[in-house]
Design an enzyme around this catalytic site. Sequence first.
Site, PDB file in Angstrom:
ATOM      1  N   SER A 178       0.837  -1.198   0.000  1.00 33.39           N
ATOM      2  CA  SER A 178       0.000   0.000   0.000  1.00 33.39           C
ATOM      3  C   SER A 178       0.868   1.243   0.000  1.00 33.39           C
ATOM      4  CB  SER A 178      -0.899   0.007   1.246  1.00 33.39           C
ATOM      5  OG  SER A 178      -1.493   1.272   1.455  1.00 33.39           O
ATOM      6  N   TYR A 191      -2.160  -1.319  10.361  1.00 34.88           N
ATOM      7  CA  TYR A 191      -2.302  -1.638   8.939  1.00 34.88           C
ATOM      8  C   TYR A 191      -1.070  -1.193   8.149  1.00 34.88           C
ATOM      9  CZ  TYR A 191      -4.099  -1.257   4.127  1.00 34.88           C
ATOM     10  OH  TYR A 191      -4.272  -1.341   2.768  1.00 34.88           O
TER      11      TYR A 191
END
Length: 286
Positions: A178, A191
């Site tokens: 990401s 995350y």
Amino acid sequence: MGEQQASRPPQHQERQPGRETEMHPPPQSWGRHYVGSGRLAGKVALITGGDSGIGRAVAIAFAKEGADVAFGYLEETEDAVRTCAAIEQEGRRCQAIAGDIAEESICRRLVERSVRTLGRLDILVNNAGEQHPRESILDISMEQLQRTFATNIFSMFYLVKAALPHLPAGGRIINTTSVTAYRGSPRLLDYSSTKGAIVSFTRSLSLALADKGILVNGIAPGPIWTSLIPSTFDEKKVQRFGSQVPLGRAGEPDEVAPCYVFLASDASSYMSGQVLHPNGGEVING
């Protein structure tokens, strides 16, 4: 390609994973404008989180390129059935397998059923993930921390261990990281930490498997319109989602899938340990 849409109607889903059938507008993940050219003919791919979002778009693009596709999903059966139908419409075989990839036994089952049903395994796409925003690190429970790491990065270890005996020279492993691995995210501490770990995992695994001829690369999407978004954020954040990037909008899964096709195909035969960045124009070092 995705519509040039800067904002979307306010919406929220109470449960994770979210459901694409409840999203307005639905994500563009069907590859309506994607034309295959046989780049993956005869290949078999296994994709985690293939029922919706980026995983669905990748599964359909792979099928359009001639690959048979197995995919894992947690429990979103309606989305999974629709994805399988789209793959079979391209004349390819599909195997959808439910289960929680946070458990190593489920990861082994994904690989074993894929190989048993489709006959081989050439491409592993580690794509599934989850996120739970918190205002402070003090709000992240031990249970959430362990769950996020188990789903997002531990599962990749489990799946690679199970898949490695089946992957041939020339096989591909593609890991979804990401943009948050590079620029951070104050409300997604756990995350973004897992996504940073995925970058390091990708680089290290590429070195470990180079002598086997297996190529390992990653993709770091920016803001992409998937069911994870309305099931994670409140209505106002969903409405503004993606507006901060230079292109001024969230991307569509269709706009990310070609990166996976490239890394799965012979076009990337001299790339390993690298990360592609479909992120709406945000300049990221690394």
